[in-house]
Design an enzyme around this catalytic site. Structure first.
Site, PDB file in Angstrom:
ATOM      1  N   TYR A 279     -63.152 -37.691  13.731  1.00 26.47           N
ATOM      2  CA  TYR A 279     -62.962 -39.066  14.197  1.00 26.47           C
ATOM      3  C   TYR A 279     -63.502 -40.034  13.140  1.00 26.47           C
ATOM      4  O   TYR A 279     -62.821 -40.956  12.698  1.00 26.47           O
ATOM      5  CB  TYR A 279     -63.690 -39.230  15.546  1.00 26.47           C
ATOM      6  CG  TYR A 279     -63.982 -40.646  15.977  1.00 26.47           C
ATOM      7  CD1 TYR A 279     -62.994 -41.450  16.525  1.00 26.47           C
ATOM      8  CD2 TYR A 279     -65.272 -41.189  15.841  1.00 26.47           C
ATOM      9  CE1 TYR A 279     -63.273 -42.750  16.931  1.00 26.47           C
ATOM     10  CE2 TYR A 279     -65.555 -42.478  16.249  1.00 26.47           C
ATOM     11  CZ  TYR A 279     -64.554 -43.256  16.787  1.00 26.47           C
ATOM     12  OH  TYR A 279     -64.836 -44.538  17.176  1.00 26.47           O
TER      13      TYR A 279
ATOM     14  N   LYS B 105     -61.898 -42.916  10.764  1.00 23.44           N
ATOM     15  CA  LYS B 105     -62.316 -44.326  10.886  1.00 23.44           C
ATOM     16  C   LYS B 105     -62.588 -44.882   9.479  1.00 23.44           C
ATOM     17  O   LYS B 105     -62.324 -46.054   9.204  1.00 23.44           O
ATOM     18  CB  LYS B 105     -63.569 -44.477  11.763  1.00 23.44           C
ATOM     19  CG  LYS B 105     -63.407 -44.171  13.241  1.00 23.44           C
ATOM     20  CD  LYS B 105     -62.398 -45.024  13.961  1.00 23.44           C
ATOM     21  CE  LYS B 105     -62.848 -46.419  14.282  1.00 23.44           C
ATOM     22  NZ  LYS B 105     -61.778 -47.167  15.041  1.00 23.44           N
TER      23      LYS B 105
HETATM   24  P1  NAD Z   1     -60.694 -46.146  24.576  1.00 26.30           P
HETATM   25  O1  NAD Z   1     -60.287 -44.712  24.475  1.00 26.30           O
HETATM   26  O2  NAD Z   1     -61.188 -46.626  25.880  1.00 26.30           O
HETATM   27  O3  NAD Z   1     -59.477 -47.077  24.122  1.00 26.30           O
HETATM   28  C1  NAD Z   1     -58.577 -46.735  23.105  1.00 26.30           C
HETATM   29  C2  NAD Z   1     -57.185 -47.126  23.523  1.00 26.30           C
HETATM   30  O4  NAD Z   1     -56.274 -46.754  22.471  1.00 26.30           O
HETATM   31  C3  NAD Z   1     -56.707 -46.388  24.794  1.00 26.30           C
HETATM   32  O5  NAD Z   1     -56.285 -47.310  25.768  1.00 26.30           O
HETATM   33  C4  NAD Z   1     -55.558 -45.521  24.301  1.00 26.30           C
HETATM   34  O6  NAD Z   1     -54.515 -45.357  25.245  1.00 26.30           O
HETATM   35  C5  NAD Z   1     -55.076 -46.300  23.069  1.00 26.30           C
HETATM   36  N1  NAD Z   1     -54.325 -45.453  22.149  1.00 26.30           N
HETATM   37  C6  NAD Z   1     -54.678 -44.223  21.712  1.00 26.30           C
HETATM   38  N2  NAD Z   1     -53.709 -43.730  20.911  1.00 26.30           N
HETATM   39  C7  NAD Z   1     -52.730 -44.669  20.847  1.00 26.30           C
HETATM   40  C8  NAD Z   1     -51.474 -44.736  20.187  1.00 26.30           C
HETATM   41  N3  NAD Z   1     -51.012 -43.719  19.441  1.00 26.30           N
HETATM   42  N4  NAD Z   1     -50.726 -45.848  20.332  1.00 26.30           N
HETATM   43  C9  NAD Z   1     -51.179 -46.885  21.110  1.00 26.30           C
HETATM   44  N5  NAD Z   1     -52.359 -46.878  21.752  1.00 26.30           N
HETATM   45  C10 NAD Z   1     -53.128 -45.772  21.631  1.00 26.30           C
HETATM   46  O7  NAD Z   1     -61.767 -46.374  23.416  1.00 26.30           O
HETATM   47  P2  NAD Z   1     -62.861 -47.539  23.246  1.00 26.30           P
HETATM   48  O8  NAD Z   1     -64.188 -46.943  23.484  1.00 26.30           O
HETATM   49  O9  NAD Z   1     -62.415 -48.744  23.970  1.00 26.30           O
HETATM   50  O10 NAD Z   1     -62.767 -47.785  21.680  1.00 26.30           O
HETATM   51  C11 NAD Z   1     -62.004 -48.855  21.141  1.00 26.30           C
HETATM   52  C12 NAD Z   1     -62.210 -48.889  19.636  1.00 26.30           C
HETATM   53  O11 NAD Z   1     -63.591 -49.097  19.366  1.00 26.30           O
HETATM   54  C13 NAD Z   1     -61.800 -47.630  18.895  1.00 26.30           C
HETATM   55  O12 NAD Z   1     -61.197 -47.982  17.684  1.00 26.30           O
HETATM   56  C14 NAD Z   1     -63.122 -46.944  18.611  1.00 26.30           C
HETATM   57  O13 NAD Z   1     -63.045 -46.182  17.432  1.00 26.30           O
HETATM   58  C15 NAD Z   1     -64.037 -48.143  18.409  1.00 26.30           C
HETATM   59  N6  NAD Z   1     -65.454 -47.886  18.645  1.00 26.30           N
HETATM   60  C16 NAD Z   1     -65.865 -47.501  19.901  1.00 26.30           C
HETATM   61  C17 NAD Z   1     -67.227 -47.292  20.118  1.00 26.30           C
HETATM   62  C18 NAD Z   1     -67.723 -46.912  21.487  1.00 26.30           C
HETATM   63  O14 NAD Z   1     -68.937 -46.714  21.637  1.00 26.30           O
HETATM   64  N7  NAD Z   1     -66.871 -46.801  22.494  1.00 26.30           N
HETATM   65  C19 NAD Z   1     -68.149 -47.436  19.063  1.00 26.30           C
HETATM   66  C20 NAD Z   1     -67.690 -47.826  17.818  1.00 26.30           C
HETATM   67  C21 NAD Z   1     -66.334 -48.052  17.630  1.00 26.30           C
END
Ligand code: NAD
Length: 352
Positions: A144, A148
């Protein structure tokens, strides 16, 4: 009356808008008077104020209609880190992001805001008050994070490139690096901790329990994204840059865990295990899983990466966001935890 240019600047698409962060971002943008499209591979809720586009980020024909005539694209789509599926991460986070960039240029979108991650610099060893000058991890902790990094490099590198439909106009880009996002509807961090506490699996502390970590309330992450989008202007200091966004209140990882447990009526973990011993056991299990993989695919729940995340310092400075974006966390930690635990009331010990 609003002219076409200001109407466009107040319209946006949230790619991944049906996810945890994405949905909060949508709500934050609506509150600020934006017209919002959501593009996601699934639809998880309904809202009459939003236009939904269901499709795959990797498919140009799906994506283009969702980003036509918008002033900003926020990209917060990703497969969940727990899936640990290298091919899927590569396809969505790397190839999908390249597709999104190409589509933004083709559709004439002037601003792209990427949700990156503070973990792009983390290699499993202590990071204390890390700034954006820390180099990308040479050995990322998982697939992952590997993707990123690739994704962030790609987005920042295209800053200033001309937009295909109007070669005088530039695509401006910025990356937001949150860490440990939590809040009501959090499907990962707090929910997993609460489930472990409920199942009686929260007894042990790895290490001395003093390692500091950032946990960031989701509305603060949203605030950072919107500030960054609004600060993007040609030649400005924000373009092509990465910004850590945190609650600016790092706390011991195990204090956060304890507060989640006790806040939901479960005992806090009490028994300390030596960090190096647990890390060694996790390494042995990892090698066993590699050895038997040709015959059977087994993932042990204890992995070196999880041990490192629970037992090392990893907290980051958000000074650059304060200086360049005038960012300040809107919701302090105690308030954030209170709201979050309230929202998980169905997981409280007495309602079992
Ligand atoms: P999440 O899984 O809740 O949301 C991700 C969304 O992306 C989902 O709704 C999913 O359906 C959509 N998705 C996945 N593949 C797809 C595709 N091929 N086409 C269209 N949509 C697609 O995740 P989150 O926790 O809300 O994370 C959001 C962002 O924040 C991500 O980029 C993640 O890397 C980043 N991030 C999250 C955290 C955390 O603690 N949750 C920390 C740092 C960074």
């Amino acid at each position: 009356m609003m002219d076409t240019r200001s109407r466009k600047s107040k319209s946006c698409t949230v790619v991944g808008g049906c996810g945890f962060l994405g949905r909060y971002l949508v709500e934050g943008l609506l509150d600020k008077g934006y017209r919002v499209n959501i593009f996601d591979i699934r639809k998880t809720f309904s809202d009459d104020r939003v236009s939904f586009f269901v499709g795959d980020l990797c498919t140009k024909e799906d994506l283009l209609p969702a980003i036509t005539d918008v002033g900003v694209v926020f990209h917060c789509a990703s497969p969940p880190p727990a899936s640990n599926d290298r091919a899927l991460f590569h396809r969505v986070n790397y190839s999908g992001t390249k597709n999104l960039i190409a589509c933004c240029r083709e559709a004439g979108v002037p601003k792209l805001v990427l949700t990156s991650s503070a973990s792009v610099v983390y290699e499993g060893t202590d990071i204390e008050n890390g700034t954006e000058t820390v180099p990308y991890a040479r050995k990322p902790i998982d697939y992952y994070t590997e993707t990123k990094i690739l994704q962030e490099k790609e987005v920042l590198a295209v800053n200033g490139m001309s937009i295909t439909s109007d070669s005088a106009q530039q695509l401006l880009t910025v990356a937001i690096r949150p860490h440990g996002i939590f809040g009501p509807r959090d499907p990962q961090l707090v929910k997993k901790m609460a489930e472990m506490a409920r199942d009686g699996k929260m007894k042990f502390i790895i290490g001395n329990g003093k390692n500091l970590v950032d946990f960031t309330y989701v509305e603060n992450v949203v605030h950072g994204h919107i500030l960054a989008a609004e600060a993007l202007r040609v030649g400005g200091p924000v373009c092509g840059q990465a910004f850590n966004i945190t609650n600016d209140e790092p706390m011991p990882f195990w204090t956060f865990v304890s507060q989640v447990c006790t806040g939901l009526g479960y005992p806090a973990p009490r028994y300390h295990l030596p960090y190096l011993l647990v890390y060694f056991i996790a390494l042995v299990l990892h090698f066993i899983s590699l050895l038997i993989r040709p015959v059977k695919n087994i993932e042990f729940s204890l992995s070196p990466m999880k041990v490192a995340l629970a037992g090392t310092h990893h907290y980051y400075s958000c000074q650059k966001a304060k200086d360049e974006l005038s960012y300040r966390p809107l919701v302090p930690m105690d308030n954030a935890l209170e709201k979050t635990l309230e929202s998980f009331s169905e997981m409280r010990a007495e309602t079992k």
